[in-house]
Design a protein around this motif. Structure first.
Motif, PDB file in Angstrom:
ATOM      1  N   TYR A 174      52.236  36.152  -3.768  1.00 16.45           N
ATOM      2  CA  TYR A 174      52.316  35.334  -4.974  1.00 16.45           C
ATOM      3  C   TYR A 174      51.481  35.974  -6.088  1.00 16.45           C
ATOM      4  O   TYR A 174      51.919  36.088  -7.230  1.00 16.45           O
ATOM      5  CB  TYR A 174      51.824  33.922  -4.641  1.00 16.45           C
ATOM      6  CG  TYR A 174      51.987  32.906  -5.733  1.00 16.45           C
ATOM      7  CD1 TYR A 174      53.195  32.251  -5.918  1.00 16.45           C
ATOM      8  CD2 TYR A 174      50.917  32.566  -6.557  1.00 16.45           C
ATOM      9  CE1 TYR A 174      53.348  31.280  -6.918  1.00 16.45           C
ATOM     10  CE2 TYR A 174      51.058  31.609  -7.544  1.00 16.45           C
ATOM     11  CZ  TYR A 174      52.271  30.971  -7.717  1.00 16.45           C
ATOM     12  OH  TYR A 174      52.414  30.023  -8.699  1.00 16.45           O
ATOM     13  N   ARG A 175      50.264  36.415  -5.735  1.00 11.64           N
ATOM     14  CA  ARG A 175      49.394  37.076  -6.719  1.00 11.64           C
ATOM     15  C   ARG A 175      50.003  38.395  -7.178  1.00 11.64           C
ATOM     16  O   ARG A 175      50.037  38.686  -8.370  1.00 11.64           O
ATOM     17  CB  ARG A 175      47.996  37.320  -6.146  1.00 11.64           C
ATOM     18  CG  ARG A 175      47.077  38.074  -7.130  1.00 11.64           C
ATOM     19  CD  ARG A 175      45.645  38.189  -6.633  1.00 11.64           C
ATOM     20  NE  ARG A 175      45.493  38.618  -5.281  1.00 11.64           N
ATOM     21  CZ  ARG A 175      45.407  39.890  -4.893  1.00 11.64           C
ATOM     22  NH1 ARG A 175      45.480  40.864  -5.771  1.00 11.64           N
ATOM     23  NH2 ARG A 175      45.232  40.177  -3.620  1.00 11.64           N
ATOM     24  N   GLU A 176      50.525  39.176  -6.250  1.00 12.41           N
ATOM     25  CA  GLU A 176      51.142  40.451  -6.615  1.00 12.41           C
ATOM     26  C   GLU A 176      52.334  40.230  -7.544  1.00 12.41           C
ATOM     27  O   GLU A 176      52.521  40.975  -8.514  1.00 12.41           O
ATOM     28  CB  GLU A 176      51.578  41.220  -5.366  1.00 12.41           C
ATOM     29  CG  GLU A 176      50.424  41.767  -4.567  1.00 12.41           C
ATOM     30  CD  GLU A 176      50.841  42.360  -3.229  1.00 12.41           C
ATOM     31  OE1 GLU A 176      51.986  42.121  -2.779  1.00 12.41           O
ATOM     32  OE2 GLU A 176      50.020  43.075  -2.633  1.00 12.41           O
ATOM     33  N   SER A 177      53.121  39.214  -7.273  1.00 15.61           N
ATOM     34  CA  SER A 177      54.262  38.892  -8.121  1.00 15.61           C
ATOM     35  C   SER A 177      53.798  38.451  -9.511  1.00 15.61           C
ATOM     36  O   SER A 177      54.371  38.858 -10.535  1.00 15.61           O
ATOM     37  CB  SER A 177      55.104  37.792  -7.467  1.00 15.61           C
ATOM     38  OG  SER A 177      56.144  37.391  -8.314  1.00 15.61           O
ATOM     39  N   ALA A 178      52.754  37.627  -9.566  1.00 17.62           N
ATOM     40  CA  ALA A 178      52.218  37.175 -10.850  1.00 17.62           C
ATOM     41  C   ALA A 178      51.678  38.358 -11.647  1.00 17.62           C
ATOM     42  O   ALA A 178      51.911  38.465 -12.859  1.00 17.62           O
ATOM     43  CB  ALA A 178      51.119  36.127 -10.634  1.00 17.62           C
ATOM     44  N   GLU A 179      50.974  39.263 -10.976  1.00 22.37           N
ATOM     45  CA  GLU A 179      50.435  40.439 -11.662  1.00 22.37           C
ATOM     46  C   GLU A 179      51.552  41.324 -12.197  1.00 22.37           C
ATOM     47  O   GLU A 179      51.454  41.851 -13.313  1.00 22.37           O
ATOM     48  CB  GLU A 179      49.511  41.218 -10.725  1.00 22.37           C
ATOM     49  CG  GLU A 179      48.206  40.499 -10.466  1.00 22.37           C
ATOM     50  CD  GLU A 179      47.372  41.120  -9.352  1.00 22.37           C
ATOM     51  OE1 GLU A 179      47.880  41.999  -8.614  1.00 22.37           O
ATOM     52  OE2 GLU A 179      46.203  40.707  -9.214  1.00 22.37           O
ATOM     53  N   ALA A 180      52.628  41.482 -11.426  1.00 25.22           N
ATOM     54  CA  ALA A 180      53.773  42.268 -11.899  1.00 25.22           C
ATOM     55  C   ALA A 180      54.423  41.590 -13.102  1.00 25.22           C
ATOM     56  O   ALA A 180      54.797  42.265 -14.074  1.00 25.22           O
ATOM     57  CB  ALA A 180      54.787  42.460 -10.771  1.00 25.22           C
ATOM     58  N   SER A 181      54.534  40.275 -13.070  1.00 23.63           N
ATOM     59  CA  SER A 181      55.107  39.539 -14.197  1.00 23.63           C
ATOM     60  C   SER A 181      54.233  39.665 -15.438  1.00 23.63           C
ATOM     61  O   SER A 181      54.745  39.809 -16.556  1.00 23.63           O
ATOM     62  CB  SER A 181      55.290  38.063 -13.839  1.00 23.63           C
ATOM     63  OG  SER A 181      56.253  37.923 -12.827  1.00 23.63           O
TER      64      SER A 181
END
Length: 193
Positions: free
Chosen positions: A61-68
């Motif tokens: 979830y954090r990795e996805s948020a950082e990519a976004s």
């Protein structure tokens, strides 16, 4: 993080929905098995324990948020646009009920009772989001494109708390309009005069 199998992805997606609906202790592997259509033993094959499952979920979830966030930075260089787009994302998710609550915000409310391995990942999410928002606030302050009255880090924390508080209020009142009502004055205040 390495790519996960389709089954692992389905398990994680199911766990996320169940956590948003009822928190860390509000679901079991039996609930996931019923949703995904597999046996509990299969879930244990992919994620030996609930701690492993939720830790992996929060990390991804954090990795996805950082990519976004990185993608937004590339597409929307103006700080005010970034802030508005971030708020708009949550407004849409709450409005269409596709994702009515940040999984990490919900887990943060349970932090004292979470296993430490999960708590570490939840804190990492908040540190990452806060750092990004602070960098946006700082750029906005330097460029004069955001009207902030305090230190960028404090403004970032206040904005993040307003977003998550507005989510909670929208949930409590059972209407997505509450999110925009609460967030509106904050967004208006951040616009340069």
């Amino acid at each position: 993080m390495s790519n996960l199998s389709t089954t692992s992805e389905e398990i994680l997606a199911s766990a996320q929905k169940l956590i948003v609906a009822g928190g860390y202790n509000g679901f079991s592997y039996a609930d996931i098995a019923a949703v995904v259509g597999i046996r509990k033993a299969s879930i244990h094959h992919h994620f030996p324990s609930k701690v492993d499952l939720v830790r992996t979920l929060v990390l991804r979830y954090r990795e996805s948020a950082e990519a976004s966030m990185a993608e937004l930075e590339g597409n929307l260089p103006e700080p005010l646009e970034l802030i508005q787009t971030y708020a708009g994302h949550w407004a849409r998710c709450i409005e269409d009920a596709s994702f009515p609550f940040c999984v990490c915000a919900l887990l943060a409310s349970e932090l004292p009772a979470l296993p430490e391995e999960v708590a570490v990942e939840v804190r990492a999410f908040f540190r990452s989001l806060s750092a990004w928002l602070a960098s946006v606030m700082e750029r906005g302050q330097q460029q004069g494109s955001l009207n902030i009255s305090g230190a960028p880090r404090v403004e970032a924390e206040a904005f993040m708390a307003t977003i998550h508080g507005a989510m909670l209020s929208a949930r409590a009142y059972g209407t997505p309009d509450v999110f925009a009502t609460i967030l509106g004055p904050t967004l208006q205040r951040l616009k340069p005069v």
